[in-house]
Enzyme design. Structure first.
Site, PDB file in Angstrom:
ATOM      1  N   HIS A 191      37.037  41.104  62.252  1.00  0.00           N
ATOM      2  CA  HIS A 191      37.253  40.648  60.880  1.00  0.00           C
ATOM      3  C   HIS A 191      38.018  39.343  60.786  1.00  0.00           C
ATOM      4  CE1 HIS A 191      38.969  40.386  56.838  1.00  0.00           C
ATOM      5  NE2 HIS A 191      37.981  41.153  56.442  1.00  0.00           N
ATOM      6  N   GLU A 211      41.363  41.100  30.272  1.00  0.00           N
ATOM      7  CA  GLU A 211      41.988  39.772  30.311  1.00  0.00           C
ATOM      8  C   GLU A 211      41.648  39.017  31.596  1.00  0.00           C
ATOM      9  OE1 GLU A 211      44.653  42.410  27.786  1.00  0.00           O
ATOM     10  OE2 GLU A 211      43.725  42.573  29.767  1.00  0.00           O
ATOM     11  N   HIS A 234      55.462  43.872  24.675  1.00  0.00           N
ATOM     12  CA  HIS A 234      54.541  42.848  24.187  1.00  0.00           C
ATOM     13  C   HIS A 234      55.222  41.497  23.966  1.00  0.00           C
ATOM     14  CE1 HIS A 234      51.815  46.120  23.770  1.00  0.00           C
ATOM     15  NE2 HIS A 234      50.949  45.476  23.019  1.00  0.00           N
TER      16      HIS A 234
END
Length: 672
Positions: A266, A415, A477
């Protein structure tokens, strides 16, 4: 896997795919750093895609109607670099391949937009590429609806890995794409069952095919090492009325005797001995970076095939009216219409005369009502907060599977997905996206917003409810640290306008910035018009300016942004009443002020007076303007937040946290 049988069954394909594999192995080994396993595993898929399906022209890499190829699994960057070199992209030379991951080379560790022709977007943070691709596909749909399939008719192809699909942003992206029925979006999943830590089963047991199907995608599968089966799946994917996931079952580090199908292939070089053994298995008796002429010629012929398609498109484009040609060219270049400046100027004059008292989120809507009329390329949206963000104006229509000419996107509560899709739209060209959410939820959009800045993608983020002034929703908020976080991000304009005039000026800058994204931090609470004296000049473009100067000897300078400029003006009245000459500096954009000449900055912030900054956020960053730029720490103060907010009506919160005109005046007097 019987490699000898694969070589015998498809000798021409095998040689072309092996060229990709060996370049990846050799480049990672030379750099002693990188990810060889993914390019080795997906070389067959990439070869079939570019040879039989991709529409592109290396001689005209920015051709508007090319198919877009996005390597979402950006750690496998040598896959795309090898493809670009082999097909004949001029700037991707063998020397660049040899200098993989080295200083000054365009072959960075992860593909970077703007560094390399043919790299459509910066990938590396997993999940971003597939999410950008949704925006690419949306832009293609919109432009095809406007200009017709003779001018816009292409696909967005994505190679994504297990990591891309595990990242949470992928859930947002595939849900949006499925809902929008983006049939020109085809994702090839490198299903190799390996992550850095080991088998995928260590950390995940998601049925990815069922997940995509549940999101409304068409799901196909193929043997990722059988060129005929890969071709069958890609052919079936085209023409779908939904986005398509192709489950490509592959082996990471394909062919490596010790590291194939393990995490050892990887993220580290295979080693000289393992490379030699692998090349022997491949039947590749050539040295490092040695691509035989016949194989390179075969690849260059693949690259040359796009010339005819591009020339045919140019013939069709030439048959458009001159007006349509000019409009398409303007939009794809990202240039704003010439009448934008006059329209903003007229709006500013009207606002100065009528002096409305509105929240700057409403101010933004007032500006957009003007802008969206004269800029058909704008594409607005909101993360389920349309009525709060004020991002939808009359006549936009709704972009949907039923109306591709609509210009407003209901992103849902996504979002991060919204921000990433807007990056994709911007990079595709022809579309000017803006999208809104609450300022606090820049936390959720942050990864894609950072990439806007890194790539120079001038997306506009409309972030409302910008402080404790939103009130009763409370501290979850109420952003307090977010302005500082955004201002710390390079190449980002953070605007916090104090009224409608500054909001209009900020929008003008955002819509004309060539390579800088913009964040508009907008208030929920109503604010008075403070710019009553109409100025043709865009003063916000200076970053900061004197809004009101001192009467008498200047003893104090108040600096403020957004809703706190009104407080600064009221504090000035209190101080002037006591004979303390006070200047108010409105500071809508730190970044633009920092770019001003020293002489201008000295004029706005001269040495001598005490300085107080007022902002309903944390102080972090303000010391640059309070203490530097001829300021003094012992004569500098801050009125704002030093912790989180609370749930209460906005006026009460401003009193509770000491952000009032009286508090500002007291701070000034204490410093004096």
């Amino acid at each position: 896997m019987d490699i000898a049988a694969l070589r015998q069954a498809n000798p021409d394909h095998w040689k072309k795919a092996t060229a990709i594999r060996t370049l990846a192995m050799d480049a990672v080994q030379a750099a002693n750093s990188g990810h060889p396993g993914m390019p080795m595993g997906m070389a067959d898929v990439a070869t079939v895609l570019f040879e039989k399906h991709m529409k592109f022209d290396p001689k005209n890499p920015d051709w508007a109607d090319r198919d877009r190829f996005i390597l979402s699994a950006g750690h496998g960057s040598m896959l795309v670099y090898a493809l670009l070199y082999l097909t004949g992209y001029e700037d991707m030379t063998l020397e660049q391949i040899k200098n993989f991951r080295q200083s000054g080379a365009i072959t960075a560790g992860h593909p970077e937009y703007g560094h390399v022709k043919g790299v459509e977007t910066t990938t590396g943070p997993l999940g971003q590429g597939i999410s950008n691709a949704v925006g690419f596909a949306m832009a293609e749909e919109k432009l095809r609806a406007e200009f017709g399939p003779k001018i816009v008719d292409h696909y967005t192809y994505v190679i994504a890995g297990d990591g891309c699909l595990m990242e949470g942003i992928s859930h947002e992206a595939i849900g949006l794409a499925g809902h929008q029925k983006l049939g020109r979006l085809i994702v090839m999943w490198d299903n190799n069952d390996i992550t850095i830590d080991g088998r995928v089963s260590l950390s995940d047991s998601t049925d990815q095919r069922a997940r995509f199907a549940a999101a409304g995608w068409k799901v196909l599968s193929c043997d990722g090492h059988d060129p005929a089966d890969i071709d069958r799946a890609l052919t079936a994917a085209k023409g779908s009325d939904r986005p398509v996931l192709i489950d490509c079952k592959t082996i990471i580090g394909f062919g490596s005797p010790k590291k194939a199908d393990t995490n050892g292939a990887h993220g580290s070089p295979l080693g000289d001995a393992e490379i030699a053994a692998t090349k022997e298995i491949y039947g590749w008796p050539h040295g490092a970076f040695d691509i035989p002429a016949d194989i390179l010629d075969a690849w260059r012929s693949i690259g040359a095939k796009g010339t005819d398609a591009r020339a045919a498109w140019e013939d069709r484009f030439a048959k458009l009216s001159g007006t349509k040609q000019a409009e398409f060219t303007r939009r794809m270049s990202g240039e704003a219409p010439k009448k934008l400046e006059a329209a903003i100027r007229a709006l500013k004059k009207q606002i100065s005369e009528t002096a409305p008292k509105v929240a700057t989120r409403k101010s933004s809507e007032m500006v957009l009502e003007v802008v969206n009329e004269i800029m058909p390329e704008t594409m607005g949206g909101s993360a389920d907060l349309t009525g709060s963000n004020n991002t939808k104006t009359a006549g936009l229509g709704v972009f949907s599977a039923d109306d591709r000419k609509g210009r407003y996107v209901y992103y849902g509560i996504r979002e991060h997905g919204m921000a990433a899709a807007m990056n994709g739209m911007m990079l595709h060209g022809g579309v000017k996206p803006y999208g809104g959410t609450f300022m606090c939820f820049t936390d959720y959009a942050r990864g894609a917003m950072r990439l806007s800045a890194l790539m120079g993608a001038p997306v506009t983020y409309v972030m409302t409810h910008d402080s404790i002034g939103l009130g009763e929703d409370g501290p979850t908020h109420q952003p307090v640290e977010h302005l500082a976080m955004l201002r710390a991000t390079p190449n980002t304009y953070v605007f916090r306008p104090c009224d409608t005039v500054e909001t209009a000026e900020a929008w003008e800058i955002a819509l004309t910035a060539p390579r800088t994204p913009s964040v508009l931090a907008l208030s929920r609470q109503n604010l008075p018009t403070l710019r009553l004296d109409h100025k043709v000049k865009n003063q916000t473009a200076q970053g900061a300016y004197v809004l009101a100067d001192a009467d008498g000897k200047r003893q104090a300078i108040l600096m403020a942004t957004g809703s706190e400029v009104e407080i600064a003006m009221a504090a000035r009245d209190l101080l002037q009443a006591e004979g303390i000459g006070t200047r108010v500096v409105s500071f809508p954009c730190w970044e633009l002020f920092a770019d001003q000449p020293e002489a201008y900055r000295r004029k706005v912030l001269p040495a001598g007076p005490v300085r107080v900054a007022i902002e309903a956020g944390v102080r972090f960053g303000w010391d640059r303007w309070l203490c530097d730029e001829r300021g003094r720490r012992e004569k500098a103060g801050f009125v704002g937040m030093d912790g989180f907010g609370a749930s209460a009506p906005a006026p009460e919160l401003y009193k509770q946290f000491g952000i009032t005109a009286e508090d500002v005046a007291q701070k000034v007097k204490a410093l004096l």
